[in-house]
Scaffold this motif. Structure first.
Motif, short mmCIF file in Angstrom:
data_model
loop_
_atom_site.label_atom_id
_atom_site.label_comp_id
_atom_site.label_asym_id
_atom_site.label_seq_id
_atom_site.Cartn_x
_atom_site.Cartn_y
_atom_site.Cartn_z
N CYS A 100 -5.38 0.08 -2.31
CA CYS A 100 -4.47 1.15 -1.89
C CYS A 100 -4.86 1.62 -0.49
O CYS A 100 -6.04 1.87 -0.22
CB CYS A 100 -4.58 2.35 -2.84
SG CYS A 100 -4.13 1.96 -4.53
N ARG A 152 -0.86 -7.40 4.28
CA ARG A 152 -0.18 -7.95 3.10
C ARG A 152 -1.00 -7.81 1.81
O ARG A 152 -0.47 -7.94 0.72
CB ARG A 152 0.27 -9.39 3.34
CG ARG A 152 -0.81 -10.38 3.55
CD ARG A 152 -0.25 -11.74 3.95
NE ARG A 152 -1.31 -12.56 4.48
CZ ARG A 152 -2.12 -13.28 3.71
NH1 ARG A 152 -1.95 -13.33 2.42
NH2 ARG A 152 -3.10 -13.98 4.25
N ARG A 202 -1.44 -3.01 -1.64
CA ARG A 202 -0.34 -2.97 -2.62
C ARG A 202 0.43 -1.65 -2.58
O ARG A 202 1.55 -1.56 -3.07
CB ARG A 202 -0.91 -3.14 -4.03
CG ARG A 202 -1.55 -4.51 -4.28
CD ARG A 202 -0.50 -5.60 -4.42
NE ARG A 202 0.56 -5.24 -5.35
CZ ARG A 202 0.46 -5.33 -6.67
NH1 ARG A 202 -0.63 -5.79 -7.23
NH2 ARG A 202 1.47 -4.98 -7.45
N LEU A 203 -0.23 -0.61 -2.07
CA LEU A 203 0.38 0.72 -2.11
C LEU A 203 -0.07 1.52 -0.89
O LEU A 203 -1.23 1.41 -0.47
CB LEU A 203 -0.10 1.43 -3.38
CG LEU A 203 0.19 2.92 -3.57
CD1 LEU A 203 0.26 3.24 -5.05
CD2 LEU A 203 -0.86 3.82 -2.94
N CYS A 217 7.24 -0.28 4.41
CA CYS A 217 6.88 -0.60 3.02
C CYS A 217 8.10 -1.15 2.27
O CYS A 217 7.95 -1.98 1.38
CB CYS A 217 6.33 0.64 2.30
SG CYS A 217 4.72 1.12 2.90
N SER A 252 8.33 -4.86 2.87
CA SER A 252 7.35 -5.71 2.17
C SER A 252 7.26 -5.36 0.69
O SER A 252 6.39 -5.87 -0.02
CB SER A 252 5.98 -5.57 2.84
OG SER A 252 5.61 -4.20 2.87
N LYS A 273 6.19 -2.71 -0.83
CA LYS A 273 4.98 -2.00 -1.25
C LYS A 273 5.39 -0.68 -1.88
O LYS A 273 6.35 -0.06 -1.40
CB LYS A 273 4.12 -1.64 -0.03
CG LYS A 273 3.31 -2.74 0.53
CD LYS A 273 2.34 -2.15 1.58
CE LYS A 273 1.47 -3.22 2.17
NZ LYS A 273 2.07 -4.06 3.16
#
Ligand code: NAD
Length: 496
Positions: A145, A219, A222-223, A240, A243, A245
């Motif tokens: 994160c 990449r 994830r968050l 985001c 991608s 996210k």
């Protein structure tokens, strides 16, 4: 001698790859250089994310109660070092000691709350529609994160994100605000001492445009959990989105306090002074509009002007000071610009509206507490976030108009109404468009165990703090256990 500070990557203090640094100075006295911090580049971010990705494999398998115990230790260490950290924070951020102690306390509360959550993190069990089949939902961590934070709560906001993220089994990279990197260093010293394993929590200093943006684009992240201005949040959300996210945003506010004609005016005054001028008006929940019922408008305006003029300005490390400086020169220019805009729009300046440079305060970014009268809801000073000690007084005829005016901005974070009428209080709770409503309390004062966040352009639907923050930092997984020994087809075998 100013210190040379480092990033914290994979359990080690590390210099930035570029060798470049940025300065951190005391906003109460710009001659006071606190330290030099690495201006991190993509390579530093990449190393930090790589360390977090590697550590995730082990950290996610540590039982949540055990992760909670480590966070409990972090809370204990914050408690022991509360005074030291509060002083570090006041020196780099400017707000008075009473408030920086509150900021650290919020971190302590968040640590203890997360520690308790380690023994809950509840999912649900529910009957399956098929025989001999068990159904439940469990929380799963997400991975790495990226946490991006502002300068106005240099400890509380990083911990709001970091502790729940770690408790859920994620690993993190924090990019703190460039105006308050020293407090972040203190937090990471504590995480290390509390026993957070290498790579689980990483710290990368630097600017938003370079270091922050690299984290958002990475990449393997994830968050992104972001707190800051709506303009930057919008950009981050767009990136985001491309991608896919997950992104949680806590952004600006234009909060109002309503004072009705039946209110306890002395109580409302205490609330308005604290809400408007606490943290020099630099809280996302600060009171920047005062919506006053016609009958008490004149009296209450006089009361607040009188109090605003008595506020003692100065260095927040002096216990007798009530209001510190603004965070930097740019912030002060912005506040001053809005004062000009207010005057040009036809609002009446009752007090303040000027830079404060008396005596030894010449080298700080001080600004006088400012009150505008005759503000209309359409004026820019009634709609746009100024982020300084500027209060706009708006007169209304009654309750319905008060609510309409309160709701009439693009933001929706905090709100307050002072009234002795319980029916009005509940109508306000129902009709105000905001994430937080206080009855007979100021717009500031959130507690760590209730959801925190706003509607409209303040947020994107997530809530930090409370149990809701655990929804930000985990994925739901539904689990079906079929012990019938045969293939059972949902919606088909049991259909009429
Ligand atoms: P800001 O948006 O300028 O910066 C916030 C953080 O984002 C900083 O760490 C900055 O370096 C980083 N950043 C800047 N540009 C970036 C980019 N392009 N990509 C990635 N990261 C980037 O905000 P600020 O001036 O630090 O803080 C003040 C704002 O924060 C106000 O609008 C205030 O209302 C808001 N705020 C909101 C809450 C809330 O919970 N709703 C709480 C505190 C502050």
């Amino acid at each position: 001698m100013a210190g040379l500070y480092k990033n914290y990557i994979d359990g080690k203090w590390a210099e930035g790859k570029s060798g470049k640094t940025f300065e951190n100075r005391n906003p109460a006295n710009r001659n006071d250089l606190i330290g030099l911090f690495p201006a991190s580049v993509l390579e530093d971010v990449d190393r930090a994310v790589g360390a977090a990705k590697k550590a995730f494999g082990r950290w996610r398998l540590i039982p949540a109660p055990k992760r909670g115990e480590i966070l409990y230790q972090a809370g204990e260490l914050l408690r022991k070092r509360k005074e030291e950290i509060s002083r570090v924070m006041t020196r780099e951020m400017g707000k008075i000691l009473k408030e920086t102690r509150g900021d650290v306390q919020e971190g302590i509360d968040t640590a203890y709350y997360a520690a308790g959550e380690g023994r809950r993190l509840f999912g649900e069990t529910t009957p399956s529609e098929l025989p001999d089949k068990f159904a439940m939902s469990v929380r799963a961590p997400m991975g790495v994160c990226g946490l991006i934070t502002p300068w106005n709560f240099p400890l509380a906001i990083p911990t709001w994100k970091l502790f729940p993220a770690l408790l859920c089994g994620n690993t993190v990279v924090l990019k703190p605000a460039e105006d308050t990197p020293h407090t972040a260093v203190k937090l990471f010293e504590i995480l290390e001492e509390a026993g957070v394993p290498p790579g689980v929590a990483n710290l990368v200093h630097g600017t938003g445009g370079e270091t922050g943006a690299a984290l958002v684009r990475h990449r393997d992240v994830r968050l992104i959990s972001f707190t800051g201005s709506t303009a930057v949040g919008r950009e981050i959300a767009a990136e985001c989105g491309r991608s896919l996210k997950r992104v949680s945003l806590e952004m600006g506010g234009k909060n109002a306090q309503i004072v009705m004609e039946d209110a306890d005016l002395n109580l409302a005054l205490e609330g308005a002074v604290w809400g408007a001028f606490g943290t020099t008006g630099q809280r996302c929940t600060a009171t920047s509009r005062l919506i006053l019922h016609r009958e008490i408008k004149k009296e209450f305006t006089e009361m607040i002007v009188d109090r605003a003029e008595k506020i003692k300005l100065g260095d927040g490390l002096d216990e007798s000071v009530e209001m510190g400086p603004l965070i930097n020169g740019e912030a002060r220019e912005k506040v001053h610009r809005y004062v000009h805009i207010g005057k040009e729009e036809g609002a009446r300046l009752l007090t303040g509206g000027a830079i404060y440079e008396e005596g030894k305060w010449i080298d700080g970014y001080f600004y006088r507490p400012t009150v505008f009268d005759k503000v209309t809801p359409a004026m820019r000073i009634a709609r746009e976030e100024i982020f300084g000690p500027v209060l706009a007084v708006i007169e209304v005829e009654g309750f319905e108009e008060a609510i309409e005016v309160l709701n009439g901005t693009p933001y929706g974070l905090s709100s307050s109404i002072y009234t002795r009428d319980v029916a009005r209080a509940f109508r306000a709770v129902r009709d105000i468009e905001a994430g937080i409503t206080y009855i007979n309390g100021p717009t500031i004062g959130a507690e760590a165990h209730l959801p925190f966040g706003g509607v409209k352009e303040t947020g994107n639907g997530h809530r930090e703090a409370g149990t809701t923050v655990y929804d930000i930092f985990s994925e739901w997984k539904s689990v079906y256990v079929d012990y019938s020994g045969k293939l059972q087809k949902a919606q088909i075998d049991n259909a009429e």
